[in-house]
Design an enzyme around this catalytic site. Structure first.
Site, PDB file in Angstrom:
ATOM      1  N   HIS A   1       1.806   0.529 -13.015  1.00 24.67           N
ATOM      2  CA  HIS A   1       2.550  -0.369 -12.130  1.00 24.67           C
ATOM      3  C   HIS A   1       3.534   0.342 -11.215  1.00 24.67           C
ATOM      4  O   HIS A   1       4.103  -0.277 -10.326  1.00 24.67           O
ATOM      5  CB  HIS A   1       3.305  -1.426 -12.931  1.00 24.67           C
ATOM      6  CG  HIS A   1       4.574  -0.917 -13.527  1.00 24.67           C
ATOM      7  ND1 HIS A   1       4.612  -0.299 -14.742  1.00 24.67           N
ATOM      8  CD2 HIS A   1       5.841  -0.891 -13.055  1.00 24.67           C
ATOM      9  CE1 HIS A   1       5.841   0.078 -14.992  1.00 24.67           C
ATOM     10  NE2 HIS A   1       6.617  -0.262 -13.994  1.00 24.67           N
TER      11      HIS A   1
HETATM   12  C1  UD1 Z   1      10.046  -3.383 -11.654  1.00 20.72           C
HETATM   13  C2  UD1 Z   1      11.004  -2.194 -11.703  1.00 20.72           C
HETATM   14  C3  UD1 Z   1      10.410  -1.105 -12.595  1.00 20.72           C
HETATM   15  C4  UD1 Z   1      10.014  -1.664 -13.951  1.00 20.72           C
HETATM   16  C5  UD1 Z   1       9.063  -2.830 -13.737  1.00 20.72           C
HETATM   17  C6  UD1 Z   1       8.603  -3.448 -15.039  1.00 20.72           C
HETATM   18  C7  UD1 Z   1      12.332  -1.928  -9.660  1.00 20.72           C
HETATM   19  C8  UD1 Z   1      12.521  -1.128  -8.437  1.00 20.72           C
HETATM   20  N1  UD1 Z   1      11.218  -1.639 -10.374  1.00 20.72           N
HETATM   21  O1  UD1 Z   1       8.876  -2.969 -10.954  1.00 20.72           O
HETATM   22  O2  UD1 Z   1      11.370  -0.079 -12.767  1.00 20.72           O
HETATM   23  O3  UD1 Z   1       9.368  -0.658 -14.715  1.00 20.72           O
HETATM   24  O4  UD1 Z   1       9.725  -3.819 -12.948  1.00 20.72           O
HETATM   25  O5  UD1 Z   1       7.548  -4.340 -14.822  1.00 20.72           O
HETATM   26  O6  UD1 Z   1      13.134  -2.767  -9.984  1.00 20.72           O
HETATM   27  N2  UD1 Z   1       5.358 -10.070  -9.418  1.00 20.72           N
HETATM   28  C9  UD1 Z   1       4.756 -11.252  -9.805  1.00 20.72           C
HETATM   29  N3  UD1 Z   1       5.271 -11.938 -10.855  1.00 20.72           N
HETATM   30  C10 UD1 Z   1       6.347 -11.495 -11.538  1.00 20.72           C
HETATM   31  C11 UD1 Z   1       6.961 -10.305 -11.137  1.00 20.72           C
HETATM   32  C12 UD1 Z   1       6.456  -9.590 -10.094  1.00 20.72           C
HETATM   33  O7  UD1 Z   1       3.769 -11.674  -9.236  1.00 20.72           O
HETATM   34  O8  UD1 Z   1       6.763 -12.172 -12.494  1.00 20.72           O
HETATM   35  C13 UD1 Z   1       4.785  -9.302  -8.282  1.00 20.72           C
HETATM   36  C14 UD1 Z   1       5.386  -9.605  -6.969  1.00 20.72           C
HETATM   37  O9  UD1 Z   1       4.377  -9.773  -6.063  1.00 20.72           O
HETATM   38  C15 UD1 Z   1       6.201  -8.358  -6.644  1.00 20.72           C
HETATM   39  C16 UD1 Z   1       5.512  -7.294  -7.421  1.00 20.72           C
HETATM   40  O10 UD1 Z   1       4.943  -7.934  -8.557  1.00 20.72           O
HETATM   41  O11 UD1 Z   1       6.208  -8.089  -5.284  1.00 20.72           O
HETATM   42  C17 UD1 Z   1       6.438  -6.222  -7.875  1.00 20.72           C
HETATM   43  O12 UD1 Z   1       7.563  -6.747  -8.587  1.00 20.72           O
HETATM   44  P1  UD1 Z   1       8.992  -6.014  -8.493  1.00 20.72           P
HETATM   45  O13 UD1 Z   1       9.943  -6.756  -9.307  1.00 20.72           O
HETATM   46  O14 UD1 Z   1       9.318  -5.753  -7.075  1.00 20.72           O
HETATM   47  O15 UD1 Z   1       8.795  -4.583  -9.099  1.00 20.72           O
HETATM   48  P2  UD1 Z   1       7.902  -4.072 -10.306  1.00 20.72           P
HETATM   49  O16 UD1 Z   1       6.752  -3.368  -9.718  1.00 20.72           O
HETATM   50  O17 UD1 Z   1       7.623  -5.138 -11.323  1.00 20.72           O
END
Ligand code: UD1
Length: 347
Positions: free
Chosen positions: A201
């Site tokens: 991820h």
């Molecule tokens: C974040 C953290 C990372 C951690 C990870 C655990 C930052 C910069 N990164 O990364 O350190 O290891 O979480 O998972 O804070 N999304 C969904 N549903 C959700 C959550 C996210 O669909 O419940 C999708 C969204 O489209 C979003 C993407 O996942 O744009 C990424 O989510 P984001 O919270 O930006 O960062 P992570 O990649 O999860």
């Protein structure tokens, strides 16, 4: 005493649960503030249920967005909550955008700040998490370090005041959940015989079309079935870049904590770019291959339990064919890090 804990992303629920229990045991008043960074039930609610973490008192529901937009929404919401709650401490966990936002607001409002999992470094400023960690550490009043290495990293940056080596709260969570691990998830997945578990991820691996293809190919080099619970970020990239999934890789929905660890404990090996899962694997005596160029957890490399393989399929194959790990990994504490954190906050 009153504490506001700021959480938002999956690994933070796992870290906050034992700290919340330890604070409750000392009768500390707590406000649990969820930024809403992770919002799908499979990424959020299931962890509250399984870890017996009380439902958030406030959910800012910031959702997804660019780093700037997401963090800005958090800053505004957290500032409002802290103005009203007037806590004695704000606690942030790990290295996400929610951590960065919580740390900045507390520091600027002059509210004492505790950082759980302080002092980790990848020494790569290209990672959003590295920026978040460095900033949080440099504005914290109490820095709760999981390992000796973390204490040393901080000392090298001139940070020595308020640094406490307490051990790793993820060990606390792991020990708490261990009796609940079960095998029915394996039956549901139709697992029989040896298998591997993978997660992917990190932005650096999944946001770049070349790297995500290489990462999948690396999983394809494992000599057996690989179960890959797909993080939403990764699922979106697989669709967008039309990434081919190797025939031995089975993508599944994100798993809860119990199902994930139940799968890991019986796996032949874990292949991951996650920080937390590297530790969980080796502490459950499952070999780990880290799909990155470095690890924040050098202790896991002891005895060959963890190997940094990058996205190199040949290295994946040769490591898995090589000698099994020896001895045991130590250095993450005794499963009572949260009790120490609660006592230090109260003191
Ligand atoms: C974040 C953290 C990372 C951690 C990870 C655990 C930052 C910069 N990164 O990364 O350190 O290891 O979480 O998972 O804070 N999304 C969904 N549903 C959700 C959550 C996210 O669909 O419940 C999708 C969204 O489209 C979003 C993407 O996942 O744009 C990424 O989510 P984001 O919270 O930006 O960062 P992570 O990649 O999860």
């Amino acid at each position: 005493m009153k504490v506001v804990s700021v959480v938002g992303a999956r690994p933070q629920f796992i870290k906050a649960a034992p700290v919340s229990r330890a604070l409750a045991a000392l009768d500390v008043e707590q406000v649990l503030l969820h930024t809403g960074q992770h919002y799908d039930d499979a990424m959020s609610k299931v962890f509250f249920d399984e870890l017996d973490l009380p439902a958030p008192d406030i959910n800012l529901e910031v959702g997804s967005g660019s780093h700037g937009a997401q963090t800005a929404r958090m800053l505004e919401g957290i500032e409002r909550v802290i103005s009203e709650a007037r806590p004695d401490w704000v606690i942030v966990y790990g290295d996400t955008n929610s951590t960065l936002a919580g740390a900045l607001v507390a520091a600027k409002m002059g509210v004492p700040l505790g950082h759980v999992e302080a002092g980790l470094r990848s020494f790569r400023r290209g990672m959003p998490e590295e920026i978040n960690r460095v900033v949080a550490d440099h504005v914290s009043d109490l820095l709760f370090c999981p390992t000796r290495t973390a204490v040393e990293h901080l000392a090298r940056e001139g940070v020595t005041r308020g640094v406490e080596h307490v051990g790793d709260v993820m060990v606390d969570s792991l020990e708490w959940i261990r009796p609940h691990l079960r095998s029915d998830g394996l039956t549901r997945l139709g697992v029989s015989g040896p298998y591997y578990v993978a997660t992917l991820h990190r932005a650096e691996n999944v946001d770049d079309p070349d790297r995500i293809v290489r990462a999948m190919d690396a999983l394809g080099a494992a000599p057996g079935p690989v179960f890959l619970p797909l993080h939403p970020r990764t699922a979106a990239s697989v669709d967008r870049f039309r990434v081919a999934i190797p025939s031995n890789v089975r993508t599944i929905q994100p798993l809860g904590y119990v199902d994930m660890l139940s799968l890991v404990v019986r796996a032949d090996a874990v292949l991951t770019d996650s920080g937390g899962l590297q530790k969980e694997a080796v502490l459950l005596a499952t070999r780990c291959l880290t799909l990155r160029e470095e690890t924040e957890w050098p202790e896991t490399l002891e005895g060959g339990w963890n190997t940094v393989v990058g996205l190199d399929g040949a290295l994946v194959a040769s490591t898995l064919a090589g000698p099994p790990p020896r001895g045991a990994v130590t250095g993450f504490g005794d499963g009572h890090a949260s009790d120490r954190i609660a006592r230090l906050l109260l003191a």
